[in-house]
Design a protein around this motif. Structure first.
Motif, PDB file in Angstrom:
ATOM      1  N   CYS A   1     -21.120  27.900  -2.741  1.00 53.25           N
ATOM      2  CA  CYS A   1     -21.932  26.906  -2.604  1.00 53.25           C
ATOM      3  C   CYS A   1     -23.021  26.714  -3.458  1.00 53.25           C
ATOM      4  O   CYS A   1     -24.553  26.500  -3.069  1.00 53.25           O
ATOM      5  CB  CYS A   1     -22.006  26.147  -0.866  1.00 53.25           C
ATOM      6  SG  CYS A   1     -20.782  26.600  -0.021  1.00 53.25           S
TER       7      CYS A   1
ATOM      8  N   LEU B   1     -23.378  24.404  -8.847  1.00 53.53           N
ATOM      9  CA  LEU B   1     -22.250  23.841  -9.347  1.00 53.53           C
ATOM     10  C   LEU B   1     -22.952  22.896  -9.522  1.00 53.53           C
ATOM     11  O   LEU B   1     -23.326  22.333  -9.384  1.00 53.53           O
ATOM     12  CB  LEU B   1     -21.394  23.252  -7.371  1.00 53.53           C
ATOM     13  CG  LEU B   1     -21.224  24.596  -6.129  1.00 53.53           C
ATOM     14  CD1 LEU B   1     -21.170  24.164  -5.319  1.00 53.53           C
ATOM     15  CD2 LEU B   1     -19.972  24.917  -7.424  1.00 53.53           C
TER      16      LEU B   1
ATOM     17  N   CYS C   1     -26.127  24.013  -2.962  1.00 55.06           N
ATOM     18  CA  CYS C   1     -25.895  23.002  -2.432  1.00 55.06           C
ATOM     19  C   CYS C   1     -27.070  22.437  -1.205  1.00 55.06           C
ATOM     20  O   CYS C   1     -27.477  22.951  -0.408  1.00 55.06           O
ATOM     21  CB  CYS C   1     -24.204  22.921  -2.103  1.00 55.06           C
ATOM     22  SG  CYS C   1     -23.789  21.324  -1.507  1.00 55.06           S
TER      23      CYS C   1
ATOM     24  N   CYS D   1     -21.194  25.284   5.862  1.00 56.82           N
ATOM     25  CA  CYS D   1     -21.563  24.127   5.184  1.00 56.82           C
ATOM     26  C   CYS D   1     -21.839  22.828   6.348  1.00 56.82           C
ATOM     27  O   CYS D   1     -21.009  23.003   7.974  1.00 56.82           O
ATOM     28  CB  CYS D   1     -20.157  23.393   5.233  1.00 56.82           C
ATOM     29  SG  CYS D   1     -20.223  21.601   4.296  1.00 56.82           S
TER      30      CYS D   1
ATOM     31  N   PRO E   1     -16.634  17.505   0.511  1.00 53.84           N
ATOM     32  CA  PRO E   1     -16.019  16.787  -0.760  1.00 53.84           C
ATOM     33  C   PRO E   1     -14.728  17.179  -0.950  1.00 53.84           C
ATOM     34  O   PRO E   1     -14.284  18.536  -0.562  1.00 53.84           O
ATOM     35  CB  PRO E   1     -16.897  17.039  -2.188  1.00 53.84           C
ATOM     36  CG  PRO E   1     -18.117  17.212  -1.068  1.00 53.84           C
ATOM     37  CD  PRO E   1     -17.911  17.564   0.181  1.00 53.84           C
TER      38      PRO E   1
ATOM     39  N   CYS F   1     -14.246  21.064  -3.017  1.00 56.11           N
ATOM     40  CA  CYS F   1     -15.220  21.998  -1.725  1.00 56.11           C
ATOM     41  C   CYS F   1     -13.526  22.130  -1.048  1.00 56.11           C
ATOM     42  O   CYS F   1     -13.106  23.050  -0.574  1.00 56.11           O
ATOM     43  CB  CYS F   1     -16.616  21.667  -0.814  1.00 56.11           C
ATOM     44  SG  CYS F   1     -17.178  21.448  -1.671  1.00 56.11           S
TER      45      CYS F   1
END
Ligand code: SF4
Ligand code: SF4
Length: 251
Positions: free
Chosen positions: A34, A37, A90, A98, A105, A108
């Motif tokens: 994460c 990206l 992220c 997360c 999304p 992911c």
């Protein structure tokens, strides 16, 4: 598909081919994927995320999205923001994972599978699948066996694919092959109608939508009442409208 043409660590994946995978908080690499990206968001990703966070779509774009477009490019690209914490994490990553997990999304959800679709001449969709085995990802060391379809179902990706696939009729329209490139005004329309749905709805309600094809608006406005609260249907309508607006036809 020839694997020699694929990016590093990628191999093609057949529809019936199986792979073992498990990702959960106990894997030693938890959250390692994460960071750093170039995470491209689709319109449906933004729809889910802004509703999850209870944000107006315009506010969501301002806070969490980087939009890239310049003259001569095809359509704008929307990237999820990475924060300046020394690791380029992220914006939704927290210590325990997360924070938007249920509405994360499509990219992911699909990882480590990559999926591309191409629109055929008869209107059908052809799917290409790849498997990405990055060295840092320990998810392949144990876990259930999946085909891509079973994995997508497990990850709740089917609804995302359904809406994202509708975009191929716009993004792969034959007039693009023939050289169509949007003007600045058309690129702005693209972001407003597809990514800024709450503004699109407001502008439709107030008659503020600028168009080169007034007939295309009649269909939009007549359907609007039933779309007051239905973002999914509004997105589908926005896709159809842009196809008419840019190309003068719906294929
Ligand atoms: S949205 Fe969630 S799963 Fe996707 S990169 Fe960000 S933190 Fe990771
Ligand atoms: S690197 Fe692989 S196994 Fe580790 S958290 Fe990310 S997807 Fe899961």
């Amino acid at each position: 598909m020839n694997d020699h043409n694929l990016p590093e660590h990628c191999s093609s994946l057949g529809n019936d081919e199986k792979f073992c995978f498990a990702c959960h908080p106990e894997v030693p690499c938890f959250n390692e994927c994460c960071h750093q990206l170039d995470l491209i968001l689709t319109p449906y990703d933004v729809l889910r995320l802004k509703n999850k966070l209870n944000r107006h779509s315009g506010m969501f774009l301002e806070q969490f999205v980087i939009i890239e477009w310049e003259e001569g490019m095809l359509f704008p690209t929307c990237y999820l923001t990475m924060v300046d914490d020394g690791k380029a994490s992220c914006v939704f990553l927290e210590d325990d994972g997360c924070r938007v997990y249920a509405d994360r999304p499509a990219a992911c959800r699909a990882y480590p599978v990559g999926r591309g679709v191409s629109c055929q001449q008869d209107g059908s969709m052809q799917e290409q699948l790849v498997l990405l085995r990055e060295p840092h990802c320990r998810g392949f060391e144990a876990g259930k066996q999946f085909t891509a379809a079973a994995y997508f179902q497990d990850q709740g990706l089917e609804e995302y694919n359904r809406y994202n696939d509708q975009m191929t009729q716009l993004l792969q329209h034959p007039k693009i092959q023939a050289g169509f490139r949007p003007t600045k005004e058309q690129a702005d329309q693209y972001i407003m109608a597809l990514y800024n749905l709450d503004t699109f709805r407001q502008d439709l309600n107030h008659g503020y939508i600028k168009t080169n094809n007034p007939l295309s608006l009649i269909g939009l406005q007549s359907g609007l009442q039933s779309l007051e609260t239905n973002d999914n249907e509004l997105l589908l309508m926005a896709i159809r409208w842009l196809i008419q607006e840019y190309f003068g036809e719906y294929v």
